[in-house]
Design an enzyme around this catalytic site. Structure first.
Site, PDB file in Angstrom:
ATOM      1  N   ASP A  37       0.838  -1.200   0.000  1.00  0.00           N
ATOM      2  CA  ASP A  37       0.000   0.000   0.000  1.00  0.00           C
ATOM      3  C   ASP A  37       0.875   1.253   0.000  1.00  0.00           C
ATOM      4  O   ASP A  37       1.971   1.241   0.558  1.00  0.00           O
ATOM      5  CB  ASP A  37      -0.896  -0.034   1.259  1.00  0.00           C
ATOM      6  CG  ASP A  37      -2.087   0.889   1.127  1.00  0.00           C
ATOM      7  OD1 ASP A  37      -2.281   1.490   0.044  1.00  0.00           O
ATOM      8  OD2 ASP A  37      -2.837   1.015   2.109  1.00  0.00           O
ATOM      9  N   GLY A  40       0.160   5.403  -4.425  1.00  0.00           N
ATOM     10  CA  GLY A  40      -0.441   6.687  -4.820  1.00  0.00           C
ATOM     11  C   GLY A  40       0.183   7.833  -4.030  1.00  0.00           C
ATOM     12  O   GLY A  40       0.558   8.874  -4.607  1.00  0.00           O
ATOM     13  N   ARG A  41       0.318   7.639  -2.712  1.00  0.00           N
ATOM     14  CA  ARG A  41       0.900   8.696  -1.867  1.00  0.00           C
ATOM     15  C   ARG A  41       2.371   8.934  -2.206  1.00  0.00           C
ATOM     16  O   ARG A  41       2.851  10.066  -2.176  1.00  0.00           O
ATOM     17  CB  ARG A  41       0.735   8.340  -0.376  1.00  0.00           C
ATOM     18  CG  ARG A  41      -0.631   8.741   0.167  1.00  0.00           C
ATOM     19  CD  ARG A  41      -0.931   8.055   1.462  1.00  0.00           C
ATOM     20  NE  ARG A  41      -1.328   6.669   1.237  1.00  0.00           N
ATOM     21  CZ  ARG A  41      -1.438   5.760   2.210  1.00  0.00           C
ATOM     22  NH1 ARG A  41      -1.165   6.092   3.462  1.00  0.00           N
ATOM     23  NH2 ARG A  41      -1.835   4.541   1.931  1.00  0.00           N
ATOM     24  N   TRP A  42       3.050   7.859  -2.541  1.00  0.00           N
ATOM     25  CA  TRP A  42       4.474   7.989  -2.925  1.00  0.00           C
ATOM     26  C   TRP A  42       4.583   8.897  -4.154  1.00  0.00           C
ATOM     27  O   TRP A  42       5.435   9.777  -4.217  1.00  0.00           O
ATOM     28  CB  TRP A  42       5.035   6.601  -3.245  1.00  0.00           C
ATOM     29  CG  TRP A  42       6.496   6.568  -3.578  1.00  0.00           C
ATOM     30  CD1 TRP A  42       7.537   6.364  -2.716  1.00  0.00           C
ATOM     31  CD2 TRP A  42       7.075   6.736  -4.889  1.00  0.00           C
ATOM     32  NE1 TRP A  42       8.725   6.400  -3.399  1.00  0.00           N
ATOM     33  CE2 TRP A  42       8.469   6.625  -4.743  1.00  0.00           C
ATOM     34  CE3 TRP A  42       6.559   6.970  -6.161  1.00  0.00           C
ATOM     35  CZ2 TRP A  42       9.360   6.729  -5.810  1.00  0.00           C
ATOM     36  CZ3 TRP A  42       7.437   7.090  -7.230  1.00  0.00           C
ATOM     37  CH2 TRP A  42       8.814   6.964  -7.048  1.00  0.00           C
ATOM     38  N   ARG A  50      -0.335   8.984 -10.250  1.00  0.00           N
ATOM     39  CA  ARG A  50      -0.437   7.775  -9.418  1.00  0.00           C
ATOM     40  C   ARG A  50       0.217   6.558 -10.076  1.00  0.00           C
ATOM     41  O   ARG A  50       0.826   5.732  -9.416  1.00  0.00           O
ATOM     42  CB  ARG A  50      -1.914   7.461  -9.124  1.00  0.00           C
ATOM     43  CG  ARG A  50      -2.587   8.476  -8.190  1.00  0.00           C
ATOM     44  CD  ARG A  50      -4.059   8.111  -7.988  1.00  0.00           C
ATOM     45  NE  ARG A  50      -4.187   6.770  -7.444  1.00  0.00           N
ATOM     46  CZ  ARG A  50      -4.043   6.473  -6.146  1.00  0.00           C
ATOM     47  NH1 ARG A  50      -3.777   7.429  -5.273  1.00  0.00           N
ATOM     48  NH2 ARG A  50      -4.176   5.240  -5.734  1.00  0.00           N
ATOM     49  N   HIS A  54       2.702   3.205  -8.995  1.00  0.00           N
ATOM     50  CA  HIS A  54       2.499   1.771  -9.247  1.00  0.00           C
ATOM     51  C   HIS A  54       3.707   1.182  -9.990  1.00  0.00           C
ATOM     52  O   HIS A  54       4.101   0.047  -9.750  1.00  0.00           O
ATOM     53  CB  HIS A  54       1.214   1.544 -10.059  1.00  0.00           C
ATOM     54  CG  HIS A  54      -0.019   1.949  -9.308  1.00  0.00           C
ATOM     55  ND1 HIS A  54      -0.238   1.596  -7.994  1.00  0.00           N
ATOM     56  CD2 HIS A  54      -1.120   2.668  -9.684  1.00  0.00           C
ATOM     57  CE1 HIS A  54      -1.409   2.088  -7.595  1.00  0.00           C
ATOM     58  NE2 HIS A  54      -1.950   2.746  -8.595  1.00  0.00           N
ATOM     59  N   LEU A 148      11.070 -20.542  -4.648  1.00  0.00           N
ATOM     60  CA  LEU A 148      10.055 -19.616  -4.109  1.00  0.00           C
ATOM     61  C   LEU A 148       8.782 -19.636  -4.962  1.00  0.00           C
ATOM     62  O   LEU A 148       8.857 -19.597  -6.194  1.00  0.00           O
ATOM     63  CB  LEU A 148      10.638 -18.187  -4.110  1.00  0.00           C
ATOM     64  CG  LEU A 148       9.659 -17.061  -3.771  1.00  0.00           C
ATOM     65  CD1 LEU A 148       9.337 -17.047  -2.270  1.00  0.00           C
ATOM     66  CD2 LEU A 148      10.216 -15.698  -4.186  1.00  0.00           C
ATOM     67  N   ARG A 211      -5.432  -2.270   8.528  1.00  0.00           N
ATOM     68  CA  ARG A 211      -6.637  -3.072   8.287  1.00  0.00           C
ATOM     69  C   ARG A 211      -6.309  -4.152   7.261  1.00  0.00           C
ATOM     70  O   ARG A 211      -5.265  -4.109   6.620  1.00  0.00           O
ATOM     71  CB  ARG A 211      -7.803  -2.191   7.809  1.00  0.00           C
ATOM     72  CG  ARG A 211      -7.484  -1.361   6.606  1.00  0.00           C
ATOM     73  CD  ARG A 211      -8.688  -0.583   6.078  1.00  0.00           C
ATOM     74  NE  ARG A 211      -8.265   0.291   4.999  1.00  0.00           N
ATOM     75  CZ  ARG A 211      -7.863   1.546   5.151  1.00  0.00           C
ATOM     76  NH1 ARG A 211      -7.863   2.115   6.335  1.00  0.00           N
ATOM     77  NH2 ARG A 211      -7.470   2.267   4.112  1.00  0.00           N
ATOM     78  N   LEU A 212      -7.254  -5.097   7.109  1.00  0.00           N
ATOM     79  CA  LEU A 212      -6.979  -6.243   6.233  1.00  0.00           C
ATOM     80  C   LEU A 212      -7.507  -6.070   4.810  1.00  0.00           C
ATOM     81  O   LEU A 212      -7.088  -6.786   3.901  1.00  0.00           O
ATOM     82  CB  LEU A 212      -7.560  -7.525   6.838  1.00  0.00           C
ATOM     83  CG  LEU A 212      -6.828  -8.057   8.077  1.00  0.00           C
ATOM     84  CD1 LEU A 212      -7.472  -9.339   8.566  1.00  0.00           C
ATOM     85  CD2 LEU A 212      -5.353  -8.300   7.765  1.00  0.00           C
TER      86      LEU A 212
HETATM   87  C1  FPP Z   1      -2.243   0.210  -3.227  1.00  0.00           C
HETATM   88  O1  FPP Z   1      -1.666   1.466  -3.155  1.00  0.00           O
HETATM   89  C2  FPP Z   1      -1.611  -0.524  -4.306  1.00  0.00           C
HETATM   90  C3  FPP Z   1      -2.282  -1.117  -5.329  1.00  0.00           C
HETATM   91  C4  FPP Z   1      -3.745  -1.110  -5.472  1.00  0.00           C
HETATM   92  C5  FPP Z   1      -1.543  -1.769  -6.415  1.00  0.00           C
HETATM   93  C6  FPP Z   1      -0.367  -2.537  -5.963  1.00  0.00           C
HETATM   94  C7  FPP Z   1       0.410  -2.966  -7.136  1.00  0.00           C
HETATM   95  C8  FPP Z   1       1.756  -2.990  -7.173  1.00  0.00           C
HETATM   96  C9  FPP Z   1       2.609  -2.618  -6.022  1.00  0.00           C
HETATM   97  C10 FPP Z   1       2.473  -3.474  -8.361  1.00  0.00           C
HETATM   98  C11 FPP Z   1       2.102  -4.876  -8.640  1.00  0.00           C
HETATM   99  C12 FPP Z   1       3.025  -5.508  -9.546  1.00  0.00           C
HETATM  100  C13 FPP Z   1       2.754  -6.579 -10.286  1.00  0.00           C
HETATM  101  C14 FPP Z   1       3.839  -7.208 -11.017  1.00  0.00           C
HETATM  102  C15 FPP Z   1       1.410  -7.154 -10.432  1.00  0.00           C
HETATM  103  P1  FPP Z   1      -2.560   2.742  -3.447  1.00  0.00           P
HETATM  104  O2  FPP Z   1      -2.538   3.029  -4.887  1.00  0.00           O
HETATM  105  O3  FPP Z   1      -3.931   2.530  -2.872  1.00  0.00           O
HETATM  106  O4  FPP Z   1      -1.786   3.836  -2.644  1.00  0.00           O
HETATM  107  P2  FPP Z   1      -2.430   5.063  -1.855  1.00  0.00           P
HETATM  108  O5  FPP Z   1      -3.206   4.468  -0.699  1.00  0.00           O
HETATM  109  O6  FPP Z   1      -1.223   5.815  -1.401  1.00  0.00           O
HETATM  110  O7  FPP Z   1      -3.278   5.830  -2.805  1.00  0.00           O
END
Ligand code: FPP
Length: 263
Positions: A37, A40-42, A50, A54, A148, A211-212
């Site tokens: 998680d 987006g904030r990053w 956003r 990702h 793995l 949270r989960l």
């Molecule tokens: C949540 O952060 C993240 C996601 C919904 C996507 C996670 C996906 C990746 C880390 C890449 C996956 C890679 C592969 C190879 C499938 P958010 O966007 O909700 O962040 P925020 O809460 O800061 O807005």
């Protein structure tokens, strides 16, 4: 007992310190699950779109998979797209759906070299064709790899998974193949998408959310949780070692008592 020493440098305002993590190789978690998680904030912190978060999050997946493999972790399950994530803007969903293909295309030679097997949990049929094809091909190509297991939760929702398992069991009951009395926890385990995997020993969630979010609700019953404020794209070797080190300090009792406490 084999031990590995990992060092962590932390720059404080006035001083710098080094934390050392002594990992016990004999009690490493077999299965680590991560709610990734904070992408987006990053990105927002850097005034970037956003999807840039990702993309960086995908690079972190690669780094953490390598470390998990080097450590000898058996299963790494990553929550990459939930059944709720469809509610995001189409452009963001499209980008998230393109990530498996991007990741698997570029990482495949290394996956094979490292003997890593790709798996997924989630509703594969609900994925766009290209995403499904990339995952299918990677699962097929790596199916004999014995190292793995890199398990992506894509279009995954734990409640939907449990509903599906209940329906599948009821079909067998209706057909007379299973009696109601035979339904127990082991049977339910076998009808979940994780039937070939051990339960997660350690759950990590990044970005400060606690949270989960509909992730592995059944499977996490006795899992140790570790939360960090670090945003997923910033999650690194040191963070991972810190999480595993914290896990190794926990006293897992599964509701019972241990050793001396029993006396
Ligand atoms: C949540 O952060 C993240 C996601 C919904 C996507 C996670 C996906 C990746 C880390 C890449 C996956 C890679 C592969 C190879 C499938 P958010 O966007 O909700 O962040 P925020 O809460 O800061 O807005």
């Amino acid at each position: 007992m084999l031990k590995k020493l990992f060092s962590k440098s932390k720059k404080g305002k006035q001083s710098s310190r080094v934390e050392e993590f002594l990992l016990d190789n004999e009690c490493l978690p077999s299965h680590i699950a991560i709610i990734m998680d904070g992408n987006g904030r990053w990105a927002k912190k850097r005034a970037m779109p956003r999807i840039a978060g990702h993309h960086e999050g995908m690079q972190t997946v690669r780094k953490i998979a390598r470390i998990a493999d080097d450590l000898g972790i058996k299963v790494l399950t990553l929550y990459a797209f939930s059944t709720e994530n469809w509610r995001r803007p189409k452009s963001e969903v499209d980008y998230l759906m393109s990530l498996p293909q991007m990741f698997l295309n570029s990482f495949m030679p290394e996956l094979m070299e490292r003997n890593i097997r790709i798996q997924m949990i989630g509703d594969k049929e609900g994925l766009p064709n290209n995403t499904k094809k990339a995952l299918d091909e990677a699962m097929e190509k790596t199916k004999h790899n014995t190292g793995l297991i890199l398990n992506f939760a894509m279009n995954y929702g734990s409640r939907a998974e449990i509903v599906r398992a209940m329906k599948d069991i009821m079909i067998e009951v209706n057909n007379g193949n299973i009696s109601i009395d035979a339904i127990d926890e082991t049977m339910i385990d076998q009808y979940l998408m994780t039937s070939n995997l051990p339960e997660p020993d350690l759950l990590i969630r990044t970005s400060g959310e606690v949270r989960l979010s509909n992730f592995m609700l059944w499977q996490l019953a006795y899992t140790e949780f570790w939360f960090t404020d670090i945003l997923w794209p910033d999650f690194d070797h040191q963070s991972f070692m810190e999480a595993i080190h914290a896990y190794q300090k926990r006293n897992r009792r599964y509701g019972g008592l241990k050793g001396e406490e029993m006396k």
